[in-house]
Design a protein around this motif. Structure first.
Motif, mmCIF file in Angstrom:
data_model
loop_
_atom_site.group_PDB
_atom_site.id
_atom_site.type_symbol
_atom_site.label_atom_id
_atom_site.label_comp_id
_atom_site.label_asym_id
_atom_site.label_seq_id
_atom_site.Cartn_x
_atom_site.Cartn_y
_atom_site.Cartn_z
ATOM 1 N N CYS A 33 0.829 -1.199 0.000
ATOM 2 C CA CYS A 33 0.000 0.000 0.000
ATOM 3 C C CYS A 33 0.871 1.259 0.000
ATOM 4 O O CYS A 33 2.068 1.205 0.285
ATOM 5 C CB CYS A 33 -0.919 0.005 1.223
ATOM 6 N N ASP A 34 0.243 2.382 -0.298
ATOM 7 C CA ASP A 34 0.957 3.658 -0.339
ATOM 8 C C ASP A 34 0.852 4.425 0.970
ATOM 9 O O ASP A 34 1.728 5.230 1.298
ATOM 10 C CB ASP A 34 0.381 4.531 -1.466
ATOM 11 N N LEU A 35 -0.243 4.188 1.709
ATOM 12 C CA LEU A 35 -0.503 4.913 2.954
ATOM 13 C C LEU A 35 -1.026 3.937 3.997
ATOM 14 O O LEU A 35 -2.014 3.243 3.760
ATOM 15 C CB LEU A 35 -1.534 6.024 2.704
ATOM 16 N N PHE A 140 -1.526 18.306 5.188
ATOM 17 C CA PHE A 140 -0.290 17.678 4.731
ATOM 18 C C PHE A 140 -0.365 17.422 3.226
ATOM 19 O O PHE A 140 -1.131 16.564 2.773
ATOM 20 C CB PHE A 140 -0.059 16.368 5.485
ATOM 21 N N ASP A 141 0.430 18.168 2.479
ATOM 22 C CA ASP A 141 0.526 17.929 1.033
ATOM 23 C C ASP A 141 1.575 16.858 0.796
ATOM 24 O O ASP A 141 2.758 17.046 1.089
ATOM 25 C CB ASP A 141 0.915 19.215 0.309
ATOM 26 N N THR A 142 1.147 15.714 0.277
ATOM 27 C CA THR A 142 2.046 14.581 0.091
ATOM 28 C C THR A 142 1.871 14.012 -1.311
ATOM 29 O O THR A 142 0.871 14.294 -1.988
ATOM 30 C CB THR A 142 1.736 13.459 1.109
ATOM 31 N N PRO A 143 2.794 13.186 -1.755
ATOM 32 C CA PRO A 143 2.645 12.537 -3.053
ATOM 33 C C PRO A 143 1.427 11.619 -3.142
ATOM 34 O O PRO A 143 1.007 11.259 -4.246
ATOM 35 C CB PRO A 143 3.946 11.732 -3.197
ATOM 36 N N VAL A 144 0.864 11.236 -1.979
ATOM 37 C CA VAL A 144 -0.315 10.357 -2.002
ATOM 38 C C VAL A 144 -1.603 11.136 -1.773
ATOM 39 O O VAL A 144 -2.666 10.541 -1.573
ATOM 40 C CB VAL A 144 -0.185 9.227 -0.954
ATOM 41 N N GLY A 145 -1.536 12.455 -1.817
ATOM 42 C CA GLY A 145 -2.740 13.260 -1.683
ATOM 43 C C GLY A 145 -2.621 14.304 -0.599
ATOM 44 O O GLY A 145 -1.648 14.349 0.157
ATOM 45 N N ARG A 146 -3.631 15.158 -0.543
ATOM 46 C CA ARG A 146 -3.685 16.183 0.500
ATOM 47 C C ARG A 146 -4.433 15.588 1.686
ATOM 48 O O ARG A 146 -5.626 15.284 1.592
ATOM 49 C CB ARG A 146 -4.369 17.442 -0.019
ATOM 50 N N LEU A 147 -3.720 15.433 2.806
ATOM 51 C CA LEU A 147 -4.227 14.685 3.951
ATOM 52 C C LEU A 147 -4.516 15.601 5.126
ATOM 53 O O LEU A 147 -3.849 16.626 5.333
ATOM 54 C CB LEU A 147 -3.207 13.628 4.390
ATOM 55 N N GLY A 148 -5.510 15.204 5.925
ATOM 56 C CA GLY A 148 -5.797 15.822 7.211
ATOM 57 C C GLY A 148 -6.045 14.723 8.226
ATOM 58 O O GLY A 148 -6.318 13.569 7.862
ATOM 59 N N ILE A 149 -5.952 15.065 9.500
ATOM 60 C CA ILE A 149 -6.089 14.072 10.566
ATOM 61 C C ILE A 149 -7.073 14.585 11.613
ATOM 62 O O ILE A 149 -6.925 15.700 12.120
ATOM 63 C CB ILE A 149 -4.725 13.788 11.236
ATOM 64 N N LEU A 150 -8.078 13.774 11.931
ATOM 65 C CA LEU A 150 -8.995 14.033 13.030
ATOM 66 C C LEU A 150 -8.922 12.839 13.969
ATOM 67 O O LEU A 150 -9.364 11.743 13.622
ATOM 68 C CB LEU A 150 -10.432 14.225 12.520
ATOM 69 N N VAL A 171 -8.290 13.325 1.812
ATOM 70 C CA VAL A 171 -8.373 12.122 2.639
ATOM 71 C C VAL A 171 -8.202 12.542 4.097
ATOM 72 O O VAL A 171 -7.200 13.174 4.449
ATOM 73 C CB VAL A 171 -7.289 11.095 2.260
ATOM 74 N N ILE A 172 -9.178 12.188 4.931
ATOM 75 C CA ILE A 172 -9.091 12.455 6.368
ATOM 76 C C ILE A 172 -8.764 11.145 7.078
ATOM 77 O O ILE A 172 -9.456 10.140 6.896
ATOM 78 C CB ILE A 172 -10.408 13.041 6.906
ATOM 79 N N LEU A 257 -8.154 9.539 -6.238
ATOM 80 C CA LEU A 257 -8.423 10.874 -5.716
ATOM 81 C C LEU A 257 -9.076 11.782 -6.751
ATOM 82 O O LEU A 257 -9.705 12.784 -6.385
ATOM 83 C CB LEU A 257 -7.135 11.504 -5.186
ATOM 84 N N ASP A 258 -8.968 11.447 -8.020
ATOM 85 C CA ASP A 258 -9.697 12.218 -9.030
ATOM 86 C C ASP A 258 -11.197 12.124 -8.785
ATOM 87 O O ASP A 258 -11.952 13.047 -9.095
ATOM 88 C CB ASP A 258 -9.373 11.705 -10.445
ATOM 89 N N ARG A 259 -11.621 11.005 -8.197
ATOM 90 C CA ARG A 259 -13.041 10.825 -7.919
ATOM 91 C C ARG A 259 -13.501 11.738 -6.784
ATOM 92 O O ARG A 259 -14.668 12.141 -6.750
ATOM 93 C CB ARG A 259 -13.328 9.361 -7.593
ATOM 94 N N VAL A 260 -12.601 12.057 -5.851
ATOM 95 C CA VAL A 260 -12.946 13.032 -4.809
ATOM 96 C C VAL A 260 -13.244 14.375 -5.450
ATOM 97 O O VAL A 260 -14.262 15.022 -5.153
ATOM 98 C CB VAL A 260 -11.804 13.170 -3.778
ATOM 99 N N ARG A 261 -12.383 14.791 -6.353
ATOM 100 C CA ARG A 261 -12.590 16.073 -7.031
ATOM 101 C C ARG A 261 -13.873 16.039 -7.871
ATOM 102 O O ARG A 261 -14.639 17.009 -7.904
ATOM 103 C CB ARG A 261 -11.375 16.392 -7.896
ATOM 104 N N GLU A 262 -14.124 14.911 -8.536
ATOM 105 C CA GLU A 262 -15.333 14.777 -9.345
ATOM 106 C C GLU A 262 -16.580 14.820 -8.464
ATOM 107 O O GLU A 262 -17.593 15.433 -8.827
ATOM 108 C CB GLU A 262 -15.281 13.472 -10.135
ATOM 109 N N SER A 263 -16.516 14.168 -7.283
ATOM 110 C CA SER A 263 -17.647 14.188 -6.367
ATOM 111 C C SER A 263 -17.997 15.613 -5.967
ATOM 112 O O SER A 263 -19.172 15.999 -5.951
ATOM 113 C CB SER A 263 -17.324 13.385 -5.100
ATOM 114 N N ARG A 264 -16.989 16.390 -5.639
ATOM 115 C CA ARG A 264 -17.232 17.756 -5.179
ATOM 116 C C ARG A 264 -17.748 18.661 -6.295
ATOM 117 O O ARG A 264 -18.441 19.645 -6.033
ATOM 118 C CB ARG A 264 -15.944 18.328 -4.573
ATOM 119 N N GLN A 265 -17.432 18.310 -7.527
ATOM 120 C CA GLN A 265 -17.843 19.142 -8.659
ATOM 121 C C GLN A 265 -19.125 18.645 -9.320
ATOM 122 O O GLN A 265 -19.932 19.451 -9.807
ATOM 123 C CB GLN A 265 -16.718 19.196 -9.702
#
Length: 284
Positions: A33-35, A140-150, A171-172, A257-265
């Motif tokens: 896996c990547d993350l 966190f801007d990373t090669p695997v996406g823009r991440l946040g942590i809760l 991705v949270i 992650l392109d699908r995240v952007r598509e979902s929001r749009q």
């Protein structure tokens, strides 16, 4: 990318090498896996290094785990570099002032990327353990996406996730430690709701199993999962992957992650875009 969420069981260690061996096995099992995401307070198993008297004492166990932080960080950095992956280490206490924060550290192949401290403390943390909040969310801007942590309880507060979503987080990561099924479900429902309203992916990694030598982590209920918005572009359930209840191990899913952007749009519904309308409404 491919994401792995851990349902993590505590172990007793007589020395740090035993912990090194365990963590190495876990990381190797998800190195495809990547993350990789580990849970809240997973670091508390390192209290065992101080012996039974230290491990069984709430205050002493915090300090024992904090003392192992540098060695633990070095091990995570080593494993992330060796496998070319990103790892959210299990959170644990970090003393900056008199009282500890609950901190999760993110590692990449080149070392430490940054950390996130828990924002809102549970009653146990406030009233019995005296672990304190450290306000401020990080992106966190990373090669695997823009991440946040809760971290755990933080996932139950929509405005925290909204701040991350408005900052472009895709991705949270939600590490958790809950001692009842009800507690697990609060985090689970919160994580799924955050995925729905922010139209993003949420990764939930819990602790599981019993631990009779430390009163803070004695009972642990949950299952690992990876959630998405059920907005027509993802599974109807909003569940990308989900493990068995209380069963240790990894849960994995591929995420575009392109699908995240598509979902929001262009999702079937647009809660991310329409959020300001909810804020503008008032009681009549």
């Amino acid at each position: 990318m491919k994401i792995a969420a851990a349902a993590y069981k505590f172990d007793w260690f007589d020395d740090f090498d035993a912990y090194r061996a365990k963590l190495t096995r876990w990381v190797e099992a998800a190195s495809d896996c990547d993350l990789l995401v580990f849970p809240e307070y997973g670091a508390m198993e390192l209290a065992s290094l101080g012996g039974k008297d230290i491990a069984s004492d709430l205050e002493a166990s915090l300090h024992e785990v904090a003392r192992a932080q540098a060695a633990r960080d070095a091990l995570h950095a080593e494993l992330a570099a060796a496998h070319g992956i990103h790892i959210l280490a299990a959170s644990g206490p970090v003393f900056v002032g008199e009282r500890p924060f609950n901190r999760a550290v993110l590692f990449g192949p080149d070392g430490v990327i940054g950390h996130q401290d828990k924002q809102i403390m549970t009653r146990f943390e406030r009233e019995e353990w005296n672990v304190v909040a450290n306000p401020g969310l990080r992106v966190f801007d990373t090669p695997v996406g823009r991440l946040g942590i809760l971290i755990c309880y933080d996932s139950e507060f929509p405005l925290l996730a909204r701040q991350l979503a408005e900052a472009g987080v895709e991705v949270i990561l939600t590490p958790s430690c809950t001692d009842t099924v009800a507690g697990f479900n609060r985090v689970r429902i919160g994580a799924m709701a955050r995925a729905l309203e922010s139209q993003c992916v949420v990764v939930h990694s819990p602790t599981v199993g019993s631990c009779d030598w430390n009163p803070a982590i004695d009972e642990n209920r949950g299952r690992a999962a990876i959630y998405a918005p059920s907005d027509g572009l993802w599974p109807e359930t909003g569940i990308l992957a989900e493990g068995e209840m209380d069963k240790p191990g990894w849960v994995k899913a591929r995420v575009d992650l392109d699908r995240v952007r598509e979902s929001r749009q262009d999702g079937r519904v647009l809660p991310f875009a329409h959020w300001p309308e909810s804020a503008a409404s008032g009681v009549i």
